[in-house]
Design an enzyme around this catalytic site. Sequence first.
Site, mmCIF file in Angstrom:
data_model
loop_
_atom_site.group_PDB
_atom_site.id
_atom_site.type_symbol
_atom_site.label_atom_id
_atom_site.label_comp_id
_atom_site.label_asym_id
_atom_site.label_seq_id
_atom_site.Cartn_x
_atom_site.Cartn_y
_atom_site.Cartn_z
ATOM 1 N N GLU A 70 -2.848 -9.958 -4.028
ATOM 2 C CA GLU A 70 -2.641 -8.942 -2.995
ATOM 3 C C GLU A 70 -3.246 -9.448 -1.690
ATOM 4 O OE1 GLU A 70 -1.191 -5.806 -2.356
ATOM 5 O OE2 GLU A 70 -2.086 -6.283 -0.412
ATOM 6 N N GLY A 135 1.329 0.652 -0.301
ATOM 7 C CA GLY A 135 1.687 1.812 0.513
ATOM 8 C C GLY A 135 1.006 3.099 0.075
ATOM 9 N N ASN A 139 0.203 6.247 2.695
ATOM 10 C CA ASN A 139 1.299 7.216 2.799
ATOM 11 C C ASN A 139 0.823 8.660 2.684
ATOM 12 O OD1 ASN A 139 1.336 7.916 0.015
ATOM 13 N ND2 ASN A 139 2.678 6.181 -0.447
ATOM 14 N N MET A 142 3.759 12.359 -0.425
ATOM 15 C CA MET A 142 4.869 13.251 -0.790
ATOM 16 C C MET A 142 5.629 12.654 -1.969
ATOM 17 S SD MET A 142 6.275 14.213 2.987
ATOM 18 C CE MET A 142 7.524 15.372 2.453
ATOM 19 N N VAL A 270 0.378 -14.867 -0.261
ATOM 20 C CA VAL A 270 1.287 -15.938 -0.684
ATOM 21 C C VAL A 270 2.194 -16.284 0.488
ATOM 22 C CG1 VAL A 270 3.068 -16.627 -2.327
ATOM 23 C CG2 VAL A 270 1.220 -15.087 -3.056
ATOM 24 N N GLU A 382 10.851 16.410 6.474
ATOM 25 C CA GLU A 382 9.482 16.809 6.189
ATOM 26 C C GLU A 382 8.969 17.617 7.380
ATOM 27 O OE1 GLU A 382 7.401 13.095 5.850
ATOM 28 O OE2 GLU A 382 5.525 13.920 6.589
ATOM 29 N N HIS A 465 10.171 3.864 5.540
ATOM 30 C CA HIS A 465 10.794 3.673 4.221
ATOM 31 C C HIS A 465 11.804 2.527 4.197
ATOM 32 C CE1 HIS A 465 10.345 8.365 3.753
ATOM 33 N NE2 HIS A 465 9.178 7.757 3.716
ATOM 34 N N GLY A 493 10.594 -1.650 -3.718
ATOM 35 C CA GLY A 493 11.565 -0.876 -2.956
ATOM 36 C C GLY A 493 12.824 -1.637 -2.580
ATOM 37 N N ASN A 503 11.794 10.985 0.305
ATOM 38 C CA ASN A 503 10.720 9.991 0.368
ATOM 39 C C ASN A 503 10.764 9.151 -0.922
ATOM 40 O OD1 ASN A 503 10.165 12.724 1.456
ATOM 41 N ND2 ASN A 503 8.622 11.606 2.595
HETATM 42 P P1 FAE Z 1 4.322 -1.520 -1.182
HETATM 43 O O1 FAE Z 1 3.696 -0.252 -1.597
HETATM 44 O O2 FAE Z 1 4.630 -1.732 0.253
HETATM 45 O O3 FAE Z 1 3.353 -2.695 -1.693
HETATM 46 C C1 FAE Z 1 3.566 -4.048 -1.395
HETATM 47 C C2 FAE Z 1 2.213 -4.766 -1.423
HETATM 48 O O4 FAE Z 1 2.450 -6.171 -1.369
HETATM 49 C C3 FAE Z 1 1.313 -4.436 -0.228
HETATM 50 O O5 FAE Z 1 0.042 -4.069 -0.687
HETATM 51 C C4 FAE Z 1 1.269 -5.755 0.567
HETATM 52 O O6 FAE Z 1 0.028 -5.970 1.217
HETATM 53 C C5 FAE Z 1 1.486 -6.784 -0.528
HETATM 54 N N1 FAE Z 1 2.072 -8.032 -0.012
HETATM 55 C C6 FAE Z 1 3.130 -8.174 0.832
HETATM 56 N N2 FAE Z 1 3.389 -9.481 1.077
HETATM 57 C C7 FAE Z 1 2.464 -10.180 0.368
HETATM 58 C C8 FAE Z 1 2.214 -11.565 0.238
HETATM 59 N N3 FAE Z 1 2.961 -12.482 0.870
HETATM 60 N N4 FAE Z 1 1.173 -11.964 -0.538
HETATM 61 C C9 FAE Z 1 0.407 -11.037 -1.181
HETATM 62 N N5 FAE Z 1 0.600 -9.695 -1.071
HETATM 63 C C10 FAE Z 1 1.620 -9.277 -0.320
HETATM 64 O O7 FAE Z 1 5.656 -1.811 -1.986
HETATM 65 N N6 FAE Z 1 6.810 7.391 0.555
HETATM 66 C C11 FAE Z 1 6.857 8.534 -0.177
HETATM 67 O O8 FAE Z 1 7.552 8.595 -1.198
HETATM 68 N N7 FAE Z 1 6.149 9.638 0.229
HETATM 69 C C12 FAE Z 1 5.402 9.643 1.371
HETATM 70 O O9 FAE Z 1 4.763 10.646 1.697
HETATM 71 C C13 FAE Z 1 5.373 8.454 2.158
HETATM 72 N N8 FAE Z 1 4.682 8.411 3.328
HETATM 73 C C14 FAE Z 1 4.572 7.219 4.001
HETATM 74 C C15 FAE Z 1 3.761 7.156 5.142
HETATM 75 C C16 FAE Z 1 3.567 5.943 5.785
HETATM 76 C C17 FAE Z 1 2.709 5.889 7.009
HETATM 77 C C18 FAE Z 1 4.176 4.765 5.271
HETATM 78 C C19 FAE Z 1 3.962 3.437 5.939
HETATM 79 C C20 FAE Z 1 4.990 4.833 4.154
HETATM 80 C C21 FAE Z 1 5.190 6.040 3.510
HETATM 81 N N9 FAE Z 1 5.968 6.134 2.364
HETATM 82 C C22 FAE Z 1 6.065 7.314 1.677
HETATM 83 C C23 FAE Z 1 6.690 4.954 1.839
HETATM 84 C C24 FAE Z 1 6.029 4.337 0.594
HETATM 85 O O10 FAE Z 1 4.641 4.191 0.789
HETATM 86 C C25 FAE Z 1 6.693 2.993 0.308
HETATM 87 O O11 FAE Z 1 8.075 3.222 0.109
HETATM 88 C C26 FAE Z 1 6.112 2.318 -0.931
HETATM 89 O O12 FAE Z 1 4.738 2.069 -0.771
HETATM 90 C C27 FAE Z 1 6.841 1.011 -1.235
HETATM 91 O O13 FAE Z 1 6.409 0.569 -2.492
HETATM 92 P P2 FAE Z 1 6.609 -0.930 -2.934
HETATM 93 O O14 FAE Z 1 6.156 -1.066 -4.340
HETATM 94 O O15 FAE Z 1 7.994 -1.344 -2.591
#
Ligand code: FAE
Length: 526
Positions: A70, A135, A139, A142, A270, A382, A465, A493, A503
């Site tokens: 990570e 994320g 986030n 929700m 990475v 929302e 998103h 995602g 969401n």
């Molecule tokens: P994610 O959670 O983005 O995790 C990817 C991880 O990989 C991260 O920790 C990165 O640091 C790590 N990473 C990336 N590149 C590298 C690399 N090269 N080497 C090592 N590590 C790396 O992926 N969604 C909801 O359903 N409800 C909500 O209320 C909501 N609110 C949100 C509010 C904000 C401000 C934001 C930014 C997003 C929100 N989302 C919400 C979206 C949701 O958090 C997002 O869709 C998911 O976190 C995506 O999940 P993944 O597993 O795809």
Amino acid sequence: MNRKEFIKTSVLAISGFYFLQSNLFQAAERRTNTIKEIVEAPIIIIGSGYGGAVSALRLCEAGKKVVLLEMGLNWEKAGIPFSNLLKPGKSSAWLKKKTIAPFMNIFSLTPFTGTLDRLDFDNINIWVGRGVGGGSLVNGGMAVTPKEDYFKEVFPNLDAERFYNHYFPLVREELKVNVIDEQFLKDCPYYKFTRVGEEEAHKAGFKTMRVPNVYDFKYMEKEFRNEVPRSALNTEVIYGNNHGKNSLDKTYLKKAMDTGNLEILDLHKVDHIKLNDDKSYTLNAQQIDTSGNVITDKVFHCKKLILSAGTMGTLQLLLRSNAVNNLPIHEKIGKNWGNNGNFMTGRNWVKPLSGGTGSKQSTIPVGGIDNWDDKEHPFFTEIAPLPMGMDVATALYLLINRVDKKGEVAYDKATQMLKLNWDESNTVNMRQNAKYFVRKMNKANGGTRSHFLFNNGFGADICYHPLGGCVLGEATNEFGKLRDHDHLYVLDGSLIPGTIGVNPFVTITAIAEYCIENLIKQNEFA
Ligand code: FAE
């Protein structure tokens, strides 16, 4: 002890982890004090968000040893508190000199590996979480299950019945999803913005819905009674929550750690991946400190590799690795990308004579407006908080629309950065819906389009998103294994084709559960 034994012993001592067979050597060409370390691991996962956390837990439960890399910080281990919105600090931004929230970036920062990052493209800015928990750290929590009809439309090849009877209930349980008590919502001054939002929506003829969340509402009630330290009621959210929120480090990742089979290496970024002749993978990574300086160049070697770096992170890894050392990638990679129809808007002069939307606001949204079944203007929005420490009589909405025209992600070799083919033409239907919504709300309730928050009242370029680009069944097989590869998988995602109508993290988690269950059943990790 000969050199080989010495090397092996040193790394085992460093890693403190029995299943890593490692080699350490001083790089002949010492580059700015960095040393090169080579680490062997059977299964590596990149990224600790929803996809990574689900994969880690299910593999560890199946008795597999897993190393998770990570790039962000392990905040719990570091013992550094998260900042709140009104006093930004260490956790507020990923190595930036100024805050990067969607509005009011008036705060200077000392660069630190914070939880929130913003990726800026020509016509869209994408916010993502960094740190152990991805994320889930930043986030709003929700936890929305998609509408069944839309899920079927987006994923015609998946067994929807199995998802609605099994995977969605499973992930709601694992993620600790709960719903606010209606009486608390009615009485709590911190939810005036939701009550006003719902009242106004009803007056304008819209239907509202209660939105479940992973924030523990029983904890919030105690916060309100001053029995425990405040978090949601102390403007904590997009820079992390010190209490109350069941982020992944407290759910899936904790359970995975408890198996004893998971090692998480934080602050490990990475850079690119190479496919070897024996079909194993070599990863070039950098271990950094909290100021972003490279401490060690590391090379990881594994038989099985899972990419869970989030939509943009996974695409960056695949496209960059293809450009740097010809990692084979299928022609569908980068295609079918979307912003999940994200379109922000707001209204000023909302009930200014009766205390507006409230000077105190909880950071956790619990209300939504559901206009999805309207054929002409289908959207979900929302009713978002805007906790600015004073009453700004402003309502904020994050609309989620259909994505009529998808975008495409590519890699620019010259700048060594991702390029996103996305412009105003991709958001036409979203703008029309936002205009329709704001007009109807203002006509029924007064108020103006929010010029105070956005240029011309609309934030078309705000994306929380990002989805797609590595779509399930297109760039991958039916369970997330990448086409043209035998041991490379994508679980995050990027599997969702640009839109899911609500969401997305409940869907991302459910799809990951479905994929990893089937991959394990097929003996992919034997
Ligand atoms: P994610 O959670 O983005 O995790 C990817 C991880 O990989 C991260 O920790 C990165 O640091 C790590 N990473 C990336 N590149 C590298 C690399 N090269 N080497 C090592 N590590 C790396 O992926 N969604 C909801 O359903 N409800 C909500 O209320 C909501 N609110 C949100 C509010 C904000 C401000 C934001 C930014 C997003 C929100 N989302 C919400 C979206 C949701 O958090 C997002 O869709 C998911 O976190 C995506 O999940 P993944 O597993 O795809």
